[in-house]
Design a protein around this motif. Structure first.
Motif, PDB file in Angstrom:
ATOM      1  N   LYS A 197       0.846  -1.189   0.000  1.00  0.00           N
ATOM      2  CA  LYS A 197       0.000   0.000   0.000  1.00  0.00           C
ATOM      3  C   LYS A 197       0.881   1.238   0.000  1.00  0.00           C
ATOM      4  O   LYS A 197       2.057   1.178   0.361  1.00  0.00           O
ATOM      5  CB  LYS A 197      -0.919   0.016   1.221  1.00  0.00           C
TER       6      LYS A 197
ATOM      7  N   CYS B 187      -7.887   2.711  -2.560  1.00  0.00           N
ATOM      8  CA  CYS B 187      -8.589   1.849  -1.600  1.00  0.00           C
ATOM      9  C   CYS B 187      -8.968   2.590  -0.322  1.00  0.00           C
ATOM     10  O   CYS B 187      -9.417   1.976   0.634  1.00  0.00           O
ATOM     11  CB  CYS B 187      -7.716   0.633  -1.266  1.00  0.00           C
ATOM     12  N   GLY B 188      -8.796   3.905  -0.294  1.00  0.00           N
ATOM     13  CA  GLY B 188      -9.127   4.675   0.890  1.00  0.00           C
ATOM     14  C   GLY B 188      -8.469   6.039   0.839  1.00  0.00           C
ATOM     15  O   GLY B 188      -7.896   6.412  -0.185  1.00  0.00           O
ATOM     16  N   TYR B 189      -8.547   6.767   1.941  1.00  0.00           N
ATOM     17  CA  TYR B 189      -7.939   8.100   1.984  1.00  0.00           C
ATOM     18  C   TYR B 189      -7.740   8.531   3.431  1.00  0.00           C
ATOM     19  O   TYR B 189      -8.280   7.941   4.361  1.00  0.00           O
ATOM     20  CB  TYR B 189      -8.810   9.119   1.259  1.00  0.00           C
ATOM     21  N   LYS B 190      -6.922   9.573   3.594  1.00  0.00           N
ATOM     22  CA  LYS B 190      -6.806  10.260   4.877  1.00  0.00           C
ATOM     23  C   LYS B 190      -6.630  11.742   4.580  1.00  0.00           C
ATOM     24  O   LYS B 190      -6.115  12.117   3.525  1.00  0.00           O
ATOM     25  CB  LYS B 190      -5.661   9.725   5.726  1.00  0.00           C
TER      26      LYS B 190
ATOM     27  N   ILE C   9      -4.468   9.811  -0.853  1.00  0.00           N
ATOM     28  CA  ILE C   9      -5.236   8.700  -1.408  1.00  0.00           C
ATOM     29  C   ILE C   9      -4.465   7.405  -1.153  1.00  0.00           C
ATOM     30  O   ILE C   9      -3.319   7.273  -1.602  1.00  0.00           O
ATOM     31  CB  ILE C   9      -5.482   8.886  -2.925  1.00  0.00           C
ATOM     32  N   ALA C  10      -5.081   6.491  -0.435  1.00  0.00           N
ATOM     33  CA  ALA C  10      -4.470   5.180  -0.194  1.00  0.00           C
ATOM     34  C   ALA C  10      -4.634   4.359  -1.465  1.00  0.00           C
ATOM     35  O   ALA C  10      -5.703   4.344  -2.075  1.00  0.00           O
ATOM     36  CB  ALA C  10      -5.127   4.478   0.984  1.00  0.00           C
TER      37      ALA C  10
ATOM     38  N   GLN D 293      -3.376   0.426  -3.314  1.00  0.00           N
ATOM     39  CA  GLN D 293      -2.805  -0.883  -2.992  1.00  0.00           C
ATOM     40  C   GLN D 293      -2.636  -1.727  -4.243  1.00  0.00           C
ATOM     41  O   GLN D 293      -3.308  -1.497  -5.255  1.00  0.00           O
ATOM     42  CB  GLN D 293      -3.652  -1.630  -1.981  1.00  0.00           C
TER      43      GLN D 293
ATOM     44  N   TYR E 256       0.412   5.911   0.124  1.00  0.00           N
ATOM     45  CA  TYR E 256      -0.412   7.116   0.068  1.00  0.00           C
ATOM     46  C   TYR E 256       0.159   8.026  -1.002  1.00  0.00           C
ATOM     47  O   TYR E 256       1.372   8.197  -1.101  1.00  0.00           O
ATOM     48  CB  TYR E 256      -0.417   7.881   1.399  1.00  0.00           C
TER      49      TYR E 256
END
Length: 163
Positions: free
Chosen positions: A119, A141-144, A157-158, A160, A121
């Protein structure tokens, strides 16, 4: 330009060259929100206290690094590891060095750390890198939410990839 690329472990004498890859405060934030401009050897060494496999890419017999990255947050349960601090010399961006670095780090993650997923970012403002990682087979696949030193918010932005 034909490059005979190889990888090796980060050496103390590589640090000044790697720090010079970062041209401004914006770039240093892209490398790591924990770093500040100008990037120093001490900042890299501090982060490495909790990182694995600090790797540089070189060409032929030349000792100067062309790119650098490391791994972190290995999770045995999910067989996952994170890619961090990816940085390529401005002179070698767009030459295939970054792709070689990412492949090297994926191979290291799988062979040396025994994980099945990598993974990373990537900041939403870094379109070039987002397109590059998608081309390498990474999927969002996600975010923070990240906060820049000036208080501006942006999204990490995550992404993978199965190894």
């Amino acid at each position: 330009m034909t490059l005979n690329l190889t990888s090796r472990t980060l050496a103390q004498e590589d640090l000044d060259s790697i720090c010079a890859f970062v041209r401004d405060a914006e770039e240093v934030f892209l490398v790591s929100p924990k770093f500040h401009y100008p990037l120093t050897a001490e900042q890299i060494l501090k982060v490495l206290e909790n990182r694995y496999s600090p790797t540089v890419i070189v060409s032929g017999d030349a000792p100067e690094p062309l790119a650098y990255a490391n791994l972190y947050d290995k999770d045995e349960e999910s067989d996952t590891i994170w890619l961090g601090n990816v940085i390529v010399s401005p002179s070698y961006r767009g030459t295939g060095v970054a792709a070689y670095l990412i492949q090297t780090m994926m191979d290291t993650a799988k062979q040396e750390h025994g994980v099945r997923t990598m993974k990373l970012y990537c900041h939403n403002t870094n379109t070039r890198a987002l397109l590059f990682y998608c081309k390498q087979g990474f999927n969002p696949c996600g975010y923070k939410v990240l906060v820049k030193p000036d208080g501006e918010k942006l999204v990490g932005i995550a992404m993978q990839k199965e190894l």
